[in-house]
Design an enzyme around this catalytic site. Structure first.
Site, mmCIF file in Angstrom:
data_model
loop_
_atom_site.group_PDB
_atom_site.id
_atom_site.type_symbol
_atom_site.label_atom_id
_atom_site.label_comp_id
_atom_site.label_asym_id
_atom_site.label_seq_id
_atom_site.Cartn_x
_atom_site.Cartn_y
_atom_site.Cartn_z
ATOM 1 N N ALA A 200 105.890 15.484 27.617
ATOM 2 C CA ALA A 200 107.065 16.455 27.412
ATOM 3 C C ALA A 200 107.071 17.758 26.986
ATOM 4 C CB ALA A 200 106.869 15.914 26.356
ATOM 5 N N CYS A 328 94.488 22.256 33.342
ATOM 6 C CA CYS A 328 93.188 21.455 33.141
ATOM 7 C C CYS A 328 92.092 21.426 33.503
ATOM 8 C CB CYS A 328 93.709 19.839 34.023
ATOM 9 S SG CYS A 328 95.297 19.798 33.322
#
Length: 385
Positions: A200, A328
């Site tokens: 999300a 990441c």
């Protein structure tokens, strides 16, 4: 001035999403597994959210499993393929997100599964002819995991073509759609994909919530043992306010999707044009053709200069947030595995600029001004305004 151009890493949460979540942070605190009023209220909110998500991507509510985000969803899909579906071959690419790449490497070694990597064309797109060849020679059943939109360079995969190819060869197909969910329309009846994933926070929702779509024909057992939540697939008390926020963020994105696409693509095209007009020897990693590239991501290869060695640091000092690759992987001492995978020029500084519906032209202009300062000796003699 502060300019946020790292939306591929995470997006600012929409104020309307926050407003929708607040009641479930304050008064709607019941455990969804409880049978009293408070529990029923919480459970109803989760199932309403599940129906909202299912309607937007045109699938059954029972095909949606809420997760902690895209990484968990990717891991689940791969583990289901091997442990539940008995797949003997996994076909993926060297530029997948590590949530896929590292998981595939680990499970293939652990379970002695055949592991194959598909090739790329000169633009960094998956070589579909080679994929067909790999599928034709795979020890069955095979599992294909290829991301829809690359998080570093933005190349798009033709999902329907790959899905049809997998069906012809009796293979299962998973696509990491974390970067494209709620940025493009998804119709699961038309696409015919076995697994897709969502996080999300990539479309102005909260962090720590996502989902895994699992096609109804696929029968699975417990993925996480516990109290039997998510119809027994994923134990653990549900992230109630996160689920409500995810559904609201998807609803907002779906409502204004075309408008947002036009706005963001215009910003990306403008930045490309201005960079080409102002700088000598500028390159773009991946394919920047609008039909074949994420409109939210632009990966730029700059000339080598003395100042460029500290490019990201300099931009940050000037108030501009961007990335040298996937957030990441921040802190890694190695060059981007994506840029290496597509054989990009990694001897020069690169930066990933990524945009959202909240990004403005004024912010792009400010970023361009700062870049002109950094690369002052590599400007064209008569830059176009």
């Amino acid at each position: 001035m502060r300019v946020y151009l790292d939306n591929a890493a995470t997006t600012p949460i929409d104020p309307e999403v926050v407003e929708t979540m607040i009641p479930y942070l304050q008064d709607g605190f019941g455990n969804p597994s409880s049978t009293h009023y408070y529990g029923r209220q919480a459970k109803a909110a989760i199932e309403t959210s599940r129906r909202t998500v299912a309607k937007i991507i045109n699938c059954l509510p029972s095909e949606i499993i809420f997760t902690s985000g895209g990484t968990e969803a990717d891991n689940m899909a791969i583990n289901i393929a091997v442990k539940e579906l008995g797949c003997k071959t996994i076909i993926t690419s060297p530029i997948e997100h590590h949530a896929v790449g590292h998981t595939v490497e680990n499970i293939c070694e652990e379970k002695n599964i055949e592991f194959k990597l598909v090739k790329f064309d000169e633009k960094g797109h998956v070589d579909l002819a080679h994929l067909e060849e790999l599928l034709a020679n795979a020890q069955g059943p095979a599992f294909v995991s290829l991301m829809h939109g690359n998080n570093e360079v933005g190349n798009l995969l033709p999902l329907k073509k790959v899905s049809e190819m997998c069906r012809r060869h009796g293979a299962y197909f998973h696509s990491d759609t974390v970067q494209t969910m709620s940025h493009y329309k998804f119709d699961m009846q038309e696409l015919d994909i076995d697994f897709i994933t969502c996080a999300a926070h990539k479309f102005h929702g909260p962090k720590g919530i996502g989902f895994l779509y699992i096609k109804k024909d696929i029968k699975i057992g417990n993925l996480i043992f516990g109290g039997g939540q998510e119809r027994g697939f994923r134990g653990g008390t549900e992230n109630l306010y996160g689920i409500v926020g995810l559904a609201k963020a998807m609803e907002i994105a779906d409502r204004h999707l075309e408008q947002h696409q036009i706005h963001v693509q215009a910003l990306k095209s403008y930045m490309i044009e201005q960079l080409q007009n102002r700088f000598e020897d500028i390159k773009f990693h991946g394919d920047v053709t609008p039909e074949k590239s994420l409109y939210t991501v632009l990966n730029v290869c700059f000339p080598n200069t003395e100042k460029s060695n500290m490019l990201l640091f300099t931009l940050d000092l000037k108030g501009i947030a961007c990335s040298g690759g996937s957030a990441c992987s921040s802190g890694s001492v190695n060059a981007s595995h994506v840029l290496q995978g597509i054989k990009a020029d990694i001897s020069r500084p690169n930066a990933r600029f990524s945009f959202s519906r909240f990004t403005t032209k004024e912010e792009i202009d400010y970023a361009l001004e700062v870049l002109v300062e950094v690369f002052e000796h590599n400007l064209k003699s008569t830059p176009v305004a």
